[in-house]
Motif scaffolding. Structure first.
Motif, PDB file in Angstrom:
ATOM      1  N   TYR A  52      63.783 -15.388 -13.329  1.00  0.00           N
ATOM      2  CA  TYR A  52      63.676 -16.070 -12.045  1.00  0.00           C
ATOM      3  C   TYR A  52      63.800 -17.582 -12.220  1.00  0.00           C
ATOM      4  N   CYS A  60      66.326 -10.522 -12.832  1.00  0.00           N
ATOM      5  CA  CYS A  60      64.925 -10.580 -12.413  1.00  0.00           C
ATOM      6  C   CYS A  60      64.577  -9.313 -11.638  1.00  0.00           C
ATOM      7  N   LEU A  84      61.161 -11.416  -3.871  1.00  0.00           N
ATOM      8  CA  LEU A  84      62.536 -11.629  -4.335  1.00  0.00           C
ATOM      9  C   LEU A  84      63.536 -11.043  -3.339  1.00  0.00           C
TER      10      LEU A  84
END
Length: 120
Positions: A52, A60, A84
């Motif tokens: 990230y 990620c 995310l």
């Protein structure tokens, strides 16, 4: 998005490196992770944090999915994953894809690069 939530000494240095205000040493953080022999759900979560910070969002996401699979009851992993996904959705609404999407899907002009096929 990512929070240090464990007393696992294996990752203490990585979290310290990620929280530096005078420049994050992501290469050192990755080396510390690479030295770990056990790649459990906590390792996957910390690896996702490093990805990230590198802005490698698809990697990620992949690591967060693996962490959740290994520890499906962990709300911290699920929260980071949901954050995310929300970030990606917001970027798409603004007409921007995540930077990774171009690299993974058409960076070399092919649907899936030969160099990336192992990671798919």
């Amino acid at each position: 998005m990512f929070e240090y939530h464990s007393d696992d000494i294996r990752f203490r240095e990585v979290w310290i490196l990620l929280r530096q205000t005078d420049g994050v040493d992501l290469d050192r953080a990755q080396r510390v992770l690479d030295e770990c022999k056990e790649r459990d759900s906590e390792w996957r979560y910390v690896q996702a944090a490093v990805f990230y910070y590198r802005s490698w969002f698809l990697e990620c996401k992949r690591q967060l999915k693996k962490a959740m699979k290994l520890d499906p009851e962990n709300e911290i992993y699920r929260s980071a994953y949901n954050d995310l996904i929300a970030m990606a959705d917001a970027a798409k609404l603004e007409g921007n894809g995540l930077p990774e999407e171009k690299h993974w899907y058409d960076g070399c002009g092919k649907t899936c690069c030969y160099c990336c096929i192992e990671l798919c």
